[in-house]
Enzyme design. Sequence first.
Site, mmCIF file in Angstrom:
data_model
loop_
_atom_site.group_PDB
_atom_site.id
_atom_site.type_symbol
_atom_site.label_atom_id
_atom_site.label_comp_id
_atom_site.label_asym_id
_atom_site.label_seq_id
_atom_site.Cartn_x
_atom_site.Cartn_y
_atom_site.Cartn_z
ATOM 1 N N ARG A 158 -34.169 6.564 -8.174
ATOM 2 C CA ARG A 158 -32.835 6.278 -7.634
ATOM 3 C C ARG A 158 -32.573 7.319 -6.563
ATOM 4 O O ARG A 158 -32.577 8.524 -6.845
ATOM 5 C CB ARG A 158 -31.766 6.361 -8.724
ATOM 6 N N HIS A 218 -29.902 -2.730 -5.083
ATOM 7 C CA HIS A 218 -29.963 -2.332 -6.504
ATOM 8 C C HIS A 218 -30.564 -3.502 -7.294
ATOM 9 O O HIS A 218 -29.879 -4.197 -8.034
ATOM 10 C CB HIS A 218 -28.542 -2.013 -6.975
ATOM 11 N N GLN A 229 -30.169 -4.052 -11.231
ATOM 12 C CA GLN A 229 -28.841 -4.501 -11.655
ATOM 13 C C GLN A 229 -28.695 -6.006 -11.455
ATOM 14 O O GLN A 229 -28.199 -6.715 -12.337
ATOM 15 C CB GLN A 229 -27.761 -3.754 -10.869
ATOM 16 N N ASP A 249 -17.505 -4.628 -6.883
ATOM 17 C CA ASP A 249 -18.080 -3.291 -7.102
ATOM 18 C C ASP A 249 -17.121 -2.296 -6.450
ATOM 19 O O ASP A 249 -16.201 -2.681 -5.710
ATOM 20 C CB ASP A 249 -19.482 -3.234 -6.455
ATOM 21 N N CYS A 285 -20.961 -4.335 -11.891
ATOM 22 C CA CYS A 285 -22.127 -3.555 -12.308
ATOM 23 C C CYS A 285 -21.733 -2.282 -13.046
ATOM 24 O O CYS A 285 -22.536 -1.740 -13.798
ATOM 25 C CB CYS A 285 -23.003 -3.235 -11.101
ATOM 26 N N ARG A 344 -28.812 -4.775 -19.070
ATOM 27 C CA ARG A 344 -29.660 -3.806 -18.354
ATOM 28 C C ARG A 344 -30.820 -3.389 -19.252
ATOM 29 O O ARG A 344 -31.954 -3.257 -18.797
ATOM 30 C CB ARG A 344 -28.855 -2.553 -17.946
HETATM 31 N N1 CP Z 1 -24.720 -0.113 -12.776
HETATM 32 C C1 CP Z 1 -25.428 1.023 -12.752
HETATM 33 O O1 CP Z 1 -26.491 1.114 -12.151
HETATM 34 O O2 CP Z 1 -24.877 2.054 -13.449
HETATM 35 P P1 CP Z 1 -25.347 3.559 -13.436
HETATM 36 O O3 CP Z 1 -24.991 4.132 -12.102
HETATM 37 O O4 CP Z 1 -24.563 4.196 -14.559
HETATM 38 O O5 CP Z 1 -26.824 3.619 -13.676
HETATM 39 N N1 NVA Z 2 -22.422 0.494 -5.214
HETATM 40 C C1 NVA Z 2 -22.462 1.451 -6.304
HETATM 41 C C2 NVA Z 2 -23.252 0.907 -7.439
HETATM 42 C C3 NVA Z 2 -23.321 1.819 -8.649
HETATM 43 C C4 NVA Z 2 -24.177 1.279 -9.750
HETATM 44 C C5 NVA Z 2 -23.042 2.750 -5.821
HETATM 45 O O1 NVA Z 2 -24.048 2.719 -5.086
HETATM 46 O O2 NVA Z 2 -22.503 3.801 -6.130
#
Ligand code: CP
Ligand code: NVA
Length: 257
Positions: free
Chosen positions: A58, A85, A88, A175, A215, A243
């Site tokens: 990530r 992502h 997700q 989101d 998400c 997930r």
């Molecule tokens: N939705 C999601 O990816 O959550 P986290 O940022 O907690 O991993």
């Molecule tokens: N769009 C958000 C998603 C988090 C899971 C971010 O990137 O912070």
Amino acid sequence: MIFAKSSTRTRVSFEVGAYQLGGRALFLSSKDIQIGRGEPISDTARVLSRYVDGIMIRTFDHAEVEELARFATVPVINGLTDLTHPCQVLADVFTIKEHLGGWDGKRVAWVGDGNNMANAWLEAATVLGFELRLACPEGFEPNHAKFEAAKNSGCVMVTEVPEEAVEGAHVVNTDVWASMGQEGEAEARRNAFKGYTVDSDLMRLADPKAIFLHCLPAHRGEEVTADVIDGPQSRVWDEAENRLHVQKALLATLMGS
Ligand code: CP
Ligand code: NVA
């Protein structure tokens, strides 16, 4: 698992999922490994490939994941970048299958920022062919190339009018307005996204059996009201649970013997 950004769901579902399948997962904060001191991604990829059966990352810049995948000799999983992502959205389409029986003939609405999740929905629509309607304010549209790809393979549209996207939708989805790394823009974004809150008035325009997805993490009172995310149409806890099941499917598919 290399994390340059925070995580609850992605970290815990991969870690628990690996354990449930009889494996192990290592949590590596990018601040604590040499990547954080400038060791090239390509070198990290080649070294980690000698130790582990797969790498999840990530990070901010999507090019870093591509670089890692180019040099790694084990599978590389994108656990979120600024661009997309995918893990997700896999859990999200699985949640649609679970609650609505499938995505064929379904209309999915996206309301809010044209961010990494919006781009992931475009990727899913490109592959699966469901109808996707995105409502984003001017200047916050999703990635152009991903939009064009989805347009060529199915029925997608971008509008500035949330009602147009949500009308008759079977899935309503949003989101946060400021993603990780955009915290400094939060105030400006709250202004730009006025009128894009998913509330019960907007939900009433959707199909009567529509489900609400997010998400997570969520900001109640910003992109969604509490009565929607905590209400009867919300499936966000099943979505979060999924997930775990989807990470296990990914691990089994990519690394299973
Ligand atoms: N939705 C999601 O990816 O959550 P986290 O940022 O907690 O991993
Ligand atoms: N769009 C958000 C998603 C988090 C899971 C971010 O990137 O912070």
